[in-house]
Write an enzyme that holds these catalytic residues in place. Structure first.
Site, PDB file in Angstrom:
ATOM      1  N   HIS A  98       0.841  -1.192   0.000  1.00 19.84           N
ATOM      2  CA  HIS A  98       0.000   0.000   0.000  1.00 19.84           C
ATOM      3  C   HIS A  98       0.878   1.244   0.000  1.00 19.84           C
ATOM      4  CE1 HIS A  98       0.770  -1.110   4.184  1.00 19.84           C
ATOM      5  NE2 HIS A  98       0.712   0.180   4.472  1.00 19.84           N
ATOM      6  N   HIS A 100       0.953   5.218   1.150  1.00 14.69           N
ATOM      7  CA  HIS A 100       0.341   6.279   1.957  1.00 14.69           C
ATOM      8  C   HIS A 100       0.359   7.578   1.158  1.00 14.69           C
ATOM      9  CE1 HIS A 100       0.621   4.257   6.022  1.00 14.69           C
ATOM     10  NE2 HIS A 100       1.521   3.539   5.353  1.00 14.69           N
TER      11      HIS A 100
HETATM   12  P1  5GP Z   1       1.965   0.538   7.450  1.00 17.18           P
HETATM   13  O1  5GP Z   1       2.332   0.687   8.894  1.00 17.18           O
HETATM   14  O2  5GP Z   1       1.874  -0.924   7.072  1.00 17.18           O
HETATM   15  O3  5GP Z   1       2.804   1.334   6.504  1.00 17.18           O
HETATM   16  O4  5GP Z   1       0.515   1.168   7.311  1.00 17.18           O
HETATM   17  C1  5GP Z   1      -0.629   0.500   7.693  1.00 17.18           C
HETATM   18  C2  5GP Z   1      -1.696   1.531   7.917  1.00 17.18           C
HETATM   19  O5  5GP Z   1      -2.946   0.872   7.922  1.00 17.18           O
HETATM   20  C3  5GP Z   1      -1.587   2.281   9.243  1.00 17.18           C
HETATM   21  O6  5GP Z   1      -1.408   3.662   8.991  1.00 17.18           O
HETATM   22  C4  5GP Z   1      -2.904   1.979   9.952  1.00 17.18           C
HETATM   23  O7  5GP Z   1      -3.444   3.101  10.609  1.00 17.18           O
HETATM   24  C5  5GP Z   1      -3.795   1.528   8.811  1.00 17.18           C
HETATM   25  N1  5GP Z   1      -4.813   0.564   9.198  1.00 17.18           N
HETATM   26  C6  5GP Z   1      -4.640  -0.537   9.969  1.00 17.18           C
HETATM   27  N2  5GP Z   1      -5.801  -1.201  10.108  1.00 17.18           N
HETATM   28  C7  5GP Z   1      -6.724  -0.497   9.386  1.00 17.18           C
HETATM   29  C8  5GP Z   1      -8.115  -0.699   9.157  1.00 17.18           C
HETATM   30  O8  5GP Z   1      -8.760  -1.646   9.618  1.00 17.18           O
HETATM   31  N3  5GP Z   1      -8.745   0.231   8.367  1.00 17.18           N
HETATM   32  C9  5GP Z   1      -8.077   1.292   7.830  1.00 17.18           C
HETATM   33  N4  5GP Z   1      -8.778   2.136   7.069  1.00 17.18           N
HETATM   34  N5  5GP Z   1      -6.763   1.507   8.043  1.00 17.18           N
HETATM   35  C10 5GP Z   1      -6.092   0.617   8.814  1.00 17.18           C
END
Ligand code: 5GP
Length: 138
Positions: A98, A100
Site C-alpha cells: 500500500h 500512503h
Molecule cells: P503501514 O504501517 O503498514 O505502513 O501502514 C498501515 C496503515 O494501515 C496504518 O497507517 C494503519 O493506521 C492503517 N490501518 C490498519 N488497520 C486499518 C483498518 O482496519 N482500516 C483502515 N482504514 N486503516 C487501517
C-alpha cells in the site's frame, strides 16, 4: 495470505472508500496522521512494494498521484508525502502493498513530522557503496 486489507477489499471489514476500480482500492487510513491521509492498494495481494509486479505498482502509483492532486485541490493541502513502508524494519505493519498519501498543511499537521537525519558519512566509502548497489540492479 489473508491480511486486514484483503478483508477490507472483500468488503468483510468496513472502510471509507475514496477510489475503486477493477485493480485498485483507496481508503482513508483509520488513523488520520493528517486530514485526508489515504491508503492506496492493489486488490490482488502482494506483501510489499518490492514484491509487486511493475504493472500493478504503476496502477497504484497512478491512483496515488491522482488522489494527491485531488487533495491539494479540495482539502487545501500545501504538500503531499507519498510513502510506502517496506518490511517491518521500515515500519510496515500490514503485509499487503500500500502507498500512503499524506496531505501536509503548514502549521496544522498535528505534530506529524517526517525528517531524514543524515548519518556521519566519514567512515563510508561512497563510490564503492554506489558501485555495489548499481551492479545489483536487474
Ligand atoms: P503501514 O504501517 O503498514 O505502513 O501502514 C498501515 C496503515 O494501515 C496504518 O497507517 C494503519 O493506521 C492503517 N490501518 C490498519 N488497520 C486499518 C483498518 O482496519 N482500516 C483502515 N482504514 N486503516 C487501517
Amino acid at each position: 495470505m489473508e491480511d486486514i486489507f484483503c478483508r477490507i477489499i472483500k468488503g468483510e471489514i468496513p472502510s471509507q472508500k475514496i477510489y475503486e476500480d477493477d485493480d485498485v482500492l483507496a481508503i482513508l487510513d483509520i488513523s488520520q496522521t493528517t486530514r485526508g491521509h489515504t491508503l492506496v492498494m492493489p486488490k490482488e495481494h502482494y506483501p510489499n512494494f518490492l514484491a509487486t509486479p511493475q504493472d500493478v505498482m504503476h496502477k497504484v502509483l497512478d491512483v496515488a498521484q491522482r488522489i494527491g492532486q485531488a487533495e491539494m485541490a479540495v482539502l487545501g493541502a500545501q504538500g503531499i508525502n507519498i510513502l510506502t513502508n517496506t518490511g517491518e524494519a521500515a515500519g510496515q505493519s500490514v503485509p499487503h502493498f500500500h502507498v500512503h498519501v499524506i496531505p501536509r498543511y503548514f502549521g496544522k499537521d498535528g505534530g506529524f513530522s517526517l525528517t531524514m537525519k543524515s548519518q556521519d558519512t566519514s567512515g563510508m566509502n561512497l563510490p564503492l557503496l554506489a558501485q555495489t548497489i548499481s551492479k545489483e540492479i536487474k
